[in-house]
Design a protein around this motif. Structure first.
Motif, PDB file in Angstrom:
ATOM      1  N   ARG A   1       0.759  -1.011  -0.038  1.00 15.28           N
ATOM      2  CA  ARG A   1       0.099  -0.080   0.039  1.00 15.28           C
ATOM      3  C   ARG A   1       0.783   1.230   0.011  1.00 15.28           C
ATOM      4  NH1 ARG A   1      -5.437  -0.623   0.951  1.00 15.28           N
ATOM      5  NH2 ARG A   1      -5.600   1.497   1.565  1.00 15.28           N
ATOM      6  N   MET A   2       2.262   1.131   0.116  1.00 14.55           N
ATOM      7  CA  MET A   2       2.871   2.313   0.035  1.00 14.55           C
ATOM      8  C   MET A   2       3.186   2.616  -1.546  1.00 14.55           C
ATOM      9  SD  MET A   2       5.776   0.914   2.862  1.00 14.55           S
ATOM     10  CE  MET A   2       6.533   2.639   3.038  1.00 14.55           C
ATOM     11  N   PHE A   3       2.822   1.823  -2.564  1.00 19.79           N
ATOM     12  CA  PHE A   3       2.919   2.643  -3.656  1.00 19.79           C
ATOM     13  C   PHE A   3       1.665   2.834  -4.365  1.00 19.79           C
ATOM     14  CE2 PHE A   3       5.728  -1.388  -3.300  1.00 19.79           C
ATOM     15  CZ  PHE A   3       6.818  -0.842  -3.713  1.00 19.79           C
ATOM     16  N   ALA A   4       1.598   3.664  -5.418  1.00 15.06           N
ATOM     17  CA  ALA A   4       0.505   4.158  -6.176  1.00 15.06           C
ATOM     18  C   ALA A   4       0.567   3.634  -7.481  1.00 15.06           C
ATOM     19  CB  ALA A   4       0.358   5.480  -5.932  1.00 15.06           C
ATOM     20  N   PRO A   5      -0.622   2.969  -8.003  1.00 15.01           N
ATOM     21  CA  PRO A   5      -0.500   2.673  -9.431  1.00 15.01           C
ATOM     22  C   PRO A   5      -0.375   3.819 -10.480  1.00 15.01           C
ATOM     23  CG  PRO A   5      -2.668   2.169  -8.665  1.00 15.01           C
ATOM     24  CD  PRO A   5      -1.759   2.639  -7.254  1.00 15.01           C
ATOM     25  N   LEU A   6       0.312   4.016 -11.530  1.00 16.75           N
ATOM     26  CA  LEU A   6       0.535   4.923 -12.419  1.00 16.75           C
ATOM     27  C   LEU A   6       0.681   4.146 -13.928  1.00 16.75           C
ATOM     28  CD1 LEU A   6       0.641   7.626 -13.201  1.00 16.75           C
ATOM     29  CD2 LEU A   6       3.180   7.469 -12.584  1.00 16.75           C
TER      30      LEU A   6
END
Length: 275
Positions: free
Chosen positions: A239-244
């Motif tokens: 959850r520390m990532f954000a999809p891009l």
């Protein structure tokens, strides 16, 4: 050993003018020619650069590249790298780009290796990696480094606010935010880019002066900052990532010049944080 036709087509397909590859073009072009010659030539070129640059792995061992078949039976990949400095490498695009990251972002690669090998020391190699190792693997395979000096843009990324980040905020790209590709599996996929190709963005807060620096200085700063975060953040989670979606990055794909490009809800989703 000669190059198989499928491997040759893959290596020949690298277009260094693409934004996601351009940052690695200097060294990558030499490696590409070696890879097209033979497996042995590729390993020789990688090792020549490793000797010249004096890179080290997660426990300070001198970096080197070995054939995959030289990995001892039963040895864990990350533990072997940490203890010997030798990175088992196949003659394919996946490992080609993995090797590239040891030169582009050496501290990040060493930090990932240090955390992975430490987890193996504690838990061993089981049928599942566990949460921290899964997060480290996700970073290694699919991360984008999102360098940003404007908290509103970082919030837009985390909140799936594509209009703010990629349409109305388009002018901020290159002056207040930018992306570096890191994940080697992601780079492999981008040989044949497709609209839904999505990276896991790791947000890096940078000072405004960052955008006045040259590319090498920016990369060195990112390498130091991100490696420190990876080593010092105990509870790493996905959850520390954000999809891009990579082709949505301004300037990276001609079709995204039209705002309607971002109307595709199957790619530019509203996301879990807004539901």
């Amino acid at each position: 050993m000669q190059v198989h036709e499928a491997d040759q087509a893959g290596f020949a397909g690298i277009d260094w003018s693409k934004p996601w590859f351009a940052q690695f073009a200097g060294r990558g072009g030499r490696w590409q020619q070696a890879a097209l010659t033979s497996y042995a030539a590729l390993l020789a070129q990688m090792n020549a650069d490793a000797r010249e640059m004096r890179r080290t792995t997660g426990r300070g061992q001198r970096l080197a590249f070995i054939a995959q078949d030289d990995l001892p039976p039963g040895a864990a990949y990350e533990a072997h790298i940490a203890s010997t400095g030798c990175v088992p490498t196949r003659h394919n695009l996946h490992d080609f780009f993995n090797g590239s990251m040891w030169f582009a972002f050496p501290r990040i690669k060493a930090a990932l290796n240090a955390r992975q090998s430490a987890a193996i020391d504690v838990l061993g190699v089981g049928p599942t990696r566990g949460g921290v190792r899964d997060t480290l693997t996700l970073f290694d395979e699919n991360a984008l480094l999102f360098a940003c000096a404007d908290p509103a843009l970082s919030a837009a990324l985390r909140g799936f606010d594509w209009q703010t980040l990629l349409v109305t905020g388009r002018g901020a790209w290159g002056t207040q935010c930018e992306v570096r590709c890191f994940g080697h599996a992601l780079l492999e996929k981008l040989i044949a880019p497709f609209k839904a190709c999505t990276g896991h963005a790791w947000v890096v807060e940078v000072p405004p002066a960052y955008f006045d620096w040259d590319a090498a200085t920016r990369d060195a700063w990112l390498d130091e900052a991100v490696s420190a975060a990876l080593l010092n953040t105990e509870a790493l989670t996905s959850r520390m990532f954000a999809p891009l979606p990579v082709l949505g990055i301004p300037g990276w794909w001609p079709e995204n010049e039209s705002p309607s490009f971002y109307d595709d809800a199957a790619v530019f989703r509203t996301g879990r944080r807004t539901r």
